[in-house]
Design a protein around this motif. Structure first.
Motif, short mmCIF file in Angstrom:
data_model
loop_
_atom_site.label_atom_id
_atom_site.label_comp_id
_atom_site.label_asym_id
_atom_site.label_seq_id
_atom_site.Cartn_x
_atom_site.Cartn_y
_atom_site.Cartn_z
N CYS A 3 2.69 54.56 6.19
CA CYS A 3 2.26 53.65 7.25
C CYS A 3 3.33 52.59 7.46
O CYS A 3 4.14 52.32 6.57
N GLU A 75 -0.60 54.64 10.75
CA GLU A 75 -0.73 55.39 9.51
C GLU A 75 -0.75 56.88 9.81
O GLU A 75 -1.52 57.33 10.66
N LYS A 77 -2.00 60.25 8.92
CA LYS A 77 -3.16 60.72 8.16
C LYS A 77 -2.89 62.07 7.49
O LYS A 77 -3.36 62.33 6.40
N SER A 89 -1.61 60.58 13.55
CA SER A 89 -1.37 59.17 13.27
C SER A 89 -2.50 58.35 13.86
O SER A 89 -3.00 58.64 14.94
#
Length: 134
Positions: A3, A75, A77, A89
């Motif tokens: 992230c 972030e 994922k 994301s």
């Protein structure tokens, strides 16, 4: 997985100061390059290997607008690397509310032959060894 924190800049927004769809895609790709870098594949190394990334399909789901000068977190994922790279994301505001999600597909591209190629075995082996898919 990975992230990064960012702030919505003037080049990211439309006339209403709302972050544009293209900016979400740009930040998503930027995060993928960070992910590759963290796993030993910098842009310089990819250039040396004559590899680039070519954008494929994407899906953007916006839940809440991100506005000019607003802080946000992107972030990754999941990231699944086969012949294509598929990853997701999520964008979170400062209250940790999910504002948007991007599911993106990119392909490996050989800039010399100007063709989409399969994932090189040395890269594929590296990522399967680390078991990055979720």
């Amino acid at each position: 997985m990975i992230c990064r924190n960012y702030i919505v800049t003037g080049e990211d927004v439309n006339d209403y100061m709302v972050m544009e769809d293209t900016a979400y895609i740009s930040y998503t790709l930027r995060l993928l390059y960070h992910f590759l870098f963290n796993n030993g594949f910098s842009k310089e190394k990819l250039n040396y290997m004559h590899l680039d990334l070519q954008e494929g399909n994407h899906e953007l789901v916006c839940h809440k607008d991100l506005m000019f000068t607003q802080s946000f977190l992107v972030e990754m994922k999941y990231c699944h690397i086969q012949d294509n790279i598929n990853f997701k994301s999520c964008f979170f505001d400062s209250k940790n509310e999910c504002c948007a999600e991007v599911i993106k597909e990119v392909k490996w591209f050989d800039p010399i032959s100007k063709e989409v190629i399969r994932t090189p075995k040395n890269i594929l082996k590296q990522f399967h060894y680390k078991n990055i898919s979720a």
